[in-house]
Design an enzyme around this catalytic site. Sequence first.
Site, PDB file in Angstrom:
ATOM      1  N   GLY A  33      36.587  61.412  56.668  1.00  0.00           N
ATOM      2  CA  GLY A  33      37.721  61.436  57.586  1.00  0.00           C
ATOM      3  C   GLY A  33      37.295  60.896  58.936  1.00  0.00           C
ATOM      4  O   GLY A  33      36.099  60.663  59.178  1.00  0.00           O
ATOM      5  N   LEU A  34      38.240  60.694  59.810  1.00  0.00           N
ATOM      6  CA  LEU A  34      37.945  60.159  61.135  1.00  0.00           C
ATOM      7  C   LEU A  34      37.104  61.123  61.958  1.00  0.00           C
ATOM      8  O   LEU A  34      37.031  62.321  61.663  1.00  0.00           O
ATOM      9  CB  LEU A  34      39.251  59.871  61.878  1.00  0.00           C
ATOM     10  CG  LEU A  34      40.170  58.796  61.299  1.00  0.00           C
ATOM     11  CD1 LEU A  34      41.492  58.770  62.070  1.00  0.00           C
ATOM     12  CD2 LEU A  34      39.504  57.425  61.319  1.00  0.00           C
ATOM     13  N   SER A  35      36.473  60.612  62.993  1.00  0.00           N
ATOM     14  CA  SER A  35      35.771  61.468  63.942  1.00  0.00           C
ATOM     15  C   SER A  35      36.777  62.432  64.576  1.00  0.00           C
ATOM     16  O   SER A  35      37.842  62.018  65.047  1.00  0.00           O
ATOM     17  CB  SER A  35      35.120  60.606  65.042  1.00  0.00           C
ATOM     18  OG  SER A  35      34.491  61.413  66.008  1.00  0.00           O
ATOM     19  N   THR A  40      32.810  68.442  59.688  1.00  0.00           N
ATOM     20  CA  THR A  40      31.639  69.300  59.830  1.00  0.00           C
ATOM     21  C   THR A  40      32.051  70.758  60.019  1.00  0.00           C
ATOM     22  O   THR A  40      31.411  71.669  59.482  1.00  0.00           O
ATOM     23  CB  THR A  40      30.763  68.827  61.002  1.00  0.00           C
ATOM     24  OG1 THR A  40      30.332  67.479  60.755  1.00  0.00           O
ATOM     25  CG2 THR A  40      29.542  69.710  61.170  1.00  0.00           C
ATOM     26  N   SER A 107      32.064  57.905  56.737  1.00  0.00           N
ATOM     27  CA  SER A 107      31.973  57.014  55.558  1.00  0.00           C
ATOM     28  C   SER A 107      33.245  56.181  55.412  1.00  0.00           C
ATOM     29  O   SER A 107      34.022  56.399  54.487  1.00  0.00           O
ATOM     30  CB  SER A 107      31.677  57.807  54.295  1.00  0.00           C
ATOM     31  OG  SER A 107      32.416  59.001  54.184  1.00  0.00           O
TER      32      SER A 107
END
Length: 203
Positions: A33-35, A40, A107
Amino acid sequence: MQTDVLQSPTSHVTAASRAKLHGHRGAVLWLTGLSGSGKTTLAHAVEMRLHHERYRTYVLDGDLLRGGLNVDLGFSDEDRSENIRRAGELAKLFLDAGTIVFCAFISPFASDRQSVRAQIGADTFFEVYCRCPLEVCEQRDVKGLYQRVRDGTLAQFTGISSSYEPPSCPDVVIDTDRTSVPAAVDQVMALLRDRGLLRLTAL
């Protein structure tokens, strides 16, 4: 003549024997997924749930690897692909050790994620898509990265100046902009349960 027993590098400890020792099989959960999408955060939250139930777990993320193993890589398309290739190789080692490993990486390229899936094996690789609108990720901006992009001090940033290819067939999709962390953890736990990775009873 005495046989040198140290000549053979082959381990006689198998994945099945490790699973028997641990009480569960290993697996790779790949969170993409996007930042700022919560990859996390979710990985650590699920890990904590499993840890309390005495599963062997570990979390790998981009910051962890880029601070050590992948410190030599930049953010070109080629370096991003190499970053994911190395992450996949590391995850495979954790899998072989019988660990449930969470890999939280942007990714961005579908081909790289597919390569890791093929490398690890479809029966032990599970793709978790942390779907979140760009504007919400930018509002969170916990690392200040989006602001640096807008200020012109950070280039090749996924979702703005570099493309992100969403998964076409993820094992689970979690809309992290409108799903609480506990509810998201429940979704991942349900995935693990459906795939037969959880014990029937806690130890």
